[in-house]
Design an enzyme around this catalytic site. Structure first.
Site, PDB file in Angstrom:
ATOM      1  N   GLY A  30       0.804  -1.216   0.000  1.00  0.00           N
ATOM      2  CA  GLY A  30       0.000   0.000   0.000  1.00  0.00           C
ATOM      3  C   GLY A  30       0.839   1.269   0.000  1.00  0.00           C
ATOM      4  O   GLY A  30       2.042   1.241  -0.238  1.00  0.00           O
ATOM      5  N   TYR A  31       0.164   2.392   0.248  1.00  0.00           N
ATOM      6  CA  TYR A  31       0.737   3.732   0.104  1.00  0.00           C
ATOM      7  C   TYR A  31       1.329   3.829  -1.301  1.00  0.00           C
ATOM      8  O   TYR A  31       2.508   4.083  -1.507  1.00  0.00           O
ATOM      9  CB  TYR A  31       1.776   4.039   1.194  1.00  0.00           C
ATOM     10  CG  TYR A  31       1.818   5.514   1.508  1.00  0.00           C
ATOM     11  CD1 TYR A  31       0.759   6.119   2.203  1.00  0.00           C
ATOM     12  CD2 TYR A  31       2.859   6.322   1.087  1.00  0.00           C
ATOM     13  CE1 TYR A  31       0.753   7.473   2.463  1.00  0.00           C
ATOM     14  CE2 TYR A  31       2.865   7.686   1.337  1.00  0.00           C
ATOM     15  CZ  TYR A  31       1.816   8.239   2.033  1.00  0.00           C
ATOM     16  OH  TYR A  31       1.810   9.597   2.283  1.00  0.00           O
ATOM     17  N   HIS A  36       4.115   1.284  -8.194  1.00  0.00           N
ATOM     18  CA  HIS A  36       3.081   0.251  -8.071  1.00  0.00           C
ATOM     19  C   HIS A  36       2.146   0.290  -9.292  1.00  0.00           C
ATOM     20  O   HIS A  36       1.740  -0.757  -9.816  1.00  0.00           O
ATOM     21  CB  HIS A  36       2.234   0.480  -6.815  1.00  0.00           C
ATOM     22  CG  HIS A  36       3.005   0.427  -5.522  1.00  0.00           C
ATOM     23  ND1 HIS A  36       3.249   1.545  -4.769  1.00  0.00           N
ATOM     24  CD2 HIS A  36       3.562  -0.608  -4.852  1.00  0.00           C
ATOM     25  CE1 HIS A  36       3.921   1.195  -3.672  1.00  0.00           C
ATOM     26  NE2 HIS A  36       4.132  -0.098  -3.696  1.00  0.00           N
ATOM     27  N   GLN A 152      14.541  -9.095  -3.848  1.00  0.00           N
ATOM     28  CA  GLN A 152      13.225  -9.699  -3.577  1.00  0.00           C
ATOM     29  C   GLN A 152      12.716 -10.449  -4.812  1.00  0.00           C
ATOM     30  O   GLN A 152      12.245 -11.591  -4.704  1.00  0.00           O
ATOM     31  CB  GLN A 152      12.236  -8.605  -3.178  1.00  0.00           C
ATOM     32  CG  GLN A 152      10.795  -9.053  -3.129  1.00  0.00           C
ATOM     33  CD  GLN A 152       9.899  -7.980  -2.545  1.00  0.00           C
ATOM     34  OE1 GLN A 152       9.797  -7.844  -1.345  1.00  0.00           O
ATOM     35  NE2 GLN A 152       9.246  -7.212  -3.399  1.00  0.00           N
ATOM     36  N   VAL A 175      10.511   2.621 -11.439  1.00  0.00           N
ATOM     37  CA  VAL A 175       9.951   3.923 -11.791  1.00  0.00           C
ATOM     38  C   VAL A 175      10.589   4.969 -10.872  1.00  0.00           C
ATOM     39  O   VAL A 175      10.693   4.750  -9.660  1.00  0.00           O
ATOM     40  CB  VAL A 175       8.415   3.929 -11.645  1.00  0.00           C
ATOM     41  CG1 VAL A 175       7.843   5.311 -11.946  1.00  0.00           C
ATOM     42  CG2 VAL A 175       7.803   2.886 -12.568  1.00  0.00           C
ATOM     43  N   SER A 184       9.408   5.241  -3.754  1.00  0.00           N
ATOM     44  CA  SER A 184       9.274   4.323  -2.629  1.00  0.00           C
ATOM     45  C   SER A 184       8.275   4.918  -1.650  1.00  0.00           C
ATOM     46  O   SER A 184       8.237   6.138  -1.447  1.00  0.00           O
ATOM     47  CB  SER A 184      10.625   4.158  -1.926  1.00  0.00           C
ATOM     48  OG  SER A 184      10.443   3.581  -0.651  1.00  0.00           O
ATOM     49  N   SER A 185       7.482   4.041  -1.047  1.00  0.00           N
ATOM     50  CA  SER A 185       6.535   4.519  -0.032  1.00  0.00           C
ATOM     51  C   SER A 185       7.296   5.197   1.101  1.00  0.00           C
ATOM     52  O   SER A 185       6.779   6.085   1.769  1.00  0.00           O
ATOM     53  CB  SER A 185       5.729   3.345   0.535  1.00  0.00           C
ATOM     54  OG  SER A 185       5.129   2.625  -0.520  1.00  0.00           O
TER      55      SER A 185
HETATM   56  P1  AMP Z   1       5.929  -2.496  -1.634  1.00  0.00           P
HETATM   57  O1  AMP Z   1       4.557  -1.914  -1.513  1.00  0.00           O
HETATM   58  O2  AMP Z   1       7.036  -1.553  -1.296  1.00  0.00           O
HETATM   59  O3  AMP Z   1       6.051  -3.844  -0.940  1.00  0.00           O
HETATM   60  O4  AMP Z   1       6.142  -2.812  -3.174  1.00  0.00           O
HETATM   61  C1  AMP Z   1       5.234  -3.610  -3.886  1.00  0.00           C
HETATM   62  C2  AMP Z   1       5.791  -3.924  -5.237  1.00  0.00           C
HETATM   63  O5  AMP Z   1       6.022  -2.707  -5.950  1.00  0.00           O
HETATM   64  C3  AMP Z   1       7.155  -4.645  -5.175  1.00  0.00           C
HETATM   65  O6  AMP Z   1       7.203  -5.630  -6.187  1.00  0.00           O
HETATM   66  C4  AMP Z   1       8.126  -3.536  -5.447  1.00  0.00           C
HETATM   67  O7  AMP Z   1       9.345  -3.980  -6.023  1.00  0.00           O
HETATM   68  C5  AMP Z   1       7.344  -2.684  -6.436  1.00  0.00           C
HETATM   69  N1  AMP Z   1       7.875  -1.318  -6.463  1.00  0.00           N
HETATM   70  C6  AMP Z   1       8.063  -0.488  -5.402  1.00  0.00           C
HETATM   71  N2  AMP Z   1       8.614   0.675  -5.793  1.00  0.00           N
HETATM   72  C7  AMP Z   1       8.807   0.573  -7.133  1.00  0.00           C
HETATM   73  C8  AMP Z   1       9.343   1.437  -8.129  1.00  0.00           C
HETATM   74  N3  AMP Z   1       9.817   2.643  -7.836  1.00  0.00           N
HETATM   75  N4  AMP Z   1       9.357   0.996  -9.404  1.00  0.00           N
HETATM   76  C9  AMP Z   1       8.888  -0.241  -9.724  1.00  0.00           C
HETATM   77  N5  AMP Z   1       8.358  -1.094  -8.831  1.00  0.00           N
HETATM   78  C10 AMP Z   1       8.319  -0.705  -7.558  1.00  0.00           C
END
Ligand code: AMP
Length: 280
Positions: A30-31, A36, A152, A175, A184-185
């Site tokens: 989320g966030y 995402h 991951q 991105v 990043s969140s």
């Molecule tokens: P998270 O909510 O941080 O657990 O991320 C969920 C998914 O979104 C994961 O597969 C992350 O690798 C992906 N993600 C997070 N930030 C980015 C980004 N800036 N660009 C591409 N994918 C992202």
């Protein structure tokens, strides 16, 4: 459509599969931001039905990490997922995922001993466990992960292969903000001063990539360049800067095939990660 119960999202997916639709899955905490959204949009293009999940997984946070403070804005997330034309959102409460008595975990060895696995013991065990559960619940044909969390994505690919999970893992490019900072969140934690300095992370990675294009092949020299550049940051500490082989994340001395240059930096209590693939 929002589902909090495992049985209900299962019913939804079963119905869609019965209609012959392929199911794409985007797991998140989320966030949501444009990173995402990129995963959801890719899933939308490639799959008949798209399911996202929002679950801040307590299992993947260490005792001194930011589980309680992790940013949340459910209403905004829902609007964003609607804009990406996601068909269903799985948003379980913690008790739905981890009822009393829960005691089974998934451990991916080797790949998880370095980089983020070293500074966050237990993190990838928590990730592998929750992703296994989510895959078992949603039973997607494809699941989408971001290159931003490169380790991951590699851990999940390895797990899926080792445990014969019938899902295809798709990795989506990172991105970035206009100034290069990986979305990043956790970027909301940064003070204005830290935010202004943070683009140096990606700049240092690009500098190393340019050196590789210029013929540099020595991993220690390349990582040293990045460390040197980051040492100029005020109030930031380097957690790691490392070059590792792909896809098995072994130590590399000389680059003779594409390798991952990954870093983690702490700005106060905010830990940011980024990476680039060094093409040779
Ligand atoms: P998270 O909510 O941080 O657990 O991320 C969920 C998914 O979104 C994961 O597969 C992350 O690798 C992906 N993600 C997070 N930030 C980015 C980004 N800036 N660009 C591409 N994918 C992202």
């Amino acid at each position: 459509m929002i589902f909090e119960k495992i049985d209900r999202i299962r019913d939804f997916v079963r119905e869609k599969k019965g209609q012959g639709k392929t199911v794409g899955f985007v797991p998140t905490m989320g966030y949501l931001h444009r990173g995402h959204a990129a995963l959801a949009e890719r899933a939308r293009r490639e799959c008949g039905t798209v399911v996202a999940s929002i679950f801040v997984n307590p299992l993947q946070f260490g005792p001194r990490e930011d589980y309680a403070e992790y940013p949340r804005d459910f209403d905004r997330d829902c609007r964003m997922l609607e804009e990406c034309r996601v068909d269903a959102l799985f948003h379980p409460p913690v008790e739905e995922m981890y009822p009393g008595g829960f005691c089974t975990h998934v451990e991916v060895e080797g790949l998880t001993g370095c980089l983020c696995g070293k500074s966050r013991p237990g993190h990838f065990r928590g990730v592998a466990t929750v992703v296994t559960k989510l895959f078992n619940i949603v039973q997607p044909d494809r699941a989408y992960f971001g290159q931003k969390d490169a380790q991951q994505a590699l851990v999940i690919k390895r797990m899926v292969e080792d445990l014969n999970m019938p899902v295809e893992i798709v990795t989506v490019p990172t991105v970035r903000e206009e100034d290069g900072l990986a979305m990043s969140s956790r970027n909301v934690y940064l003070t204005p001063e830290q935010r202004a300095e943070a683009p140096v992370l990606y700049e240092s990675l690009k500098e190393a990539a340019r050196a590789v294009s210029g013929g540099e092949r020595d991993a220690r020299t390349l990582a040293g360049m990045v460390r040197e550049r980051l040492s100029g940051l005020k109030g930031a500490g380097i957690d790691y800067v490392e070059i590792r082989s792909l896809p098995d994340l072994k130590e590399v001395e000389r680059l003779d095939s594409p390798a991952l240059l990954a870093l983690a930096v702490r700005f106060g209590k905010t830990r940011l990660i980024d990476n680039i693939v060094l093409e040779v």
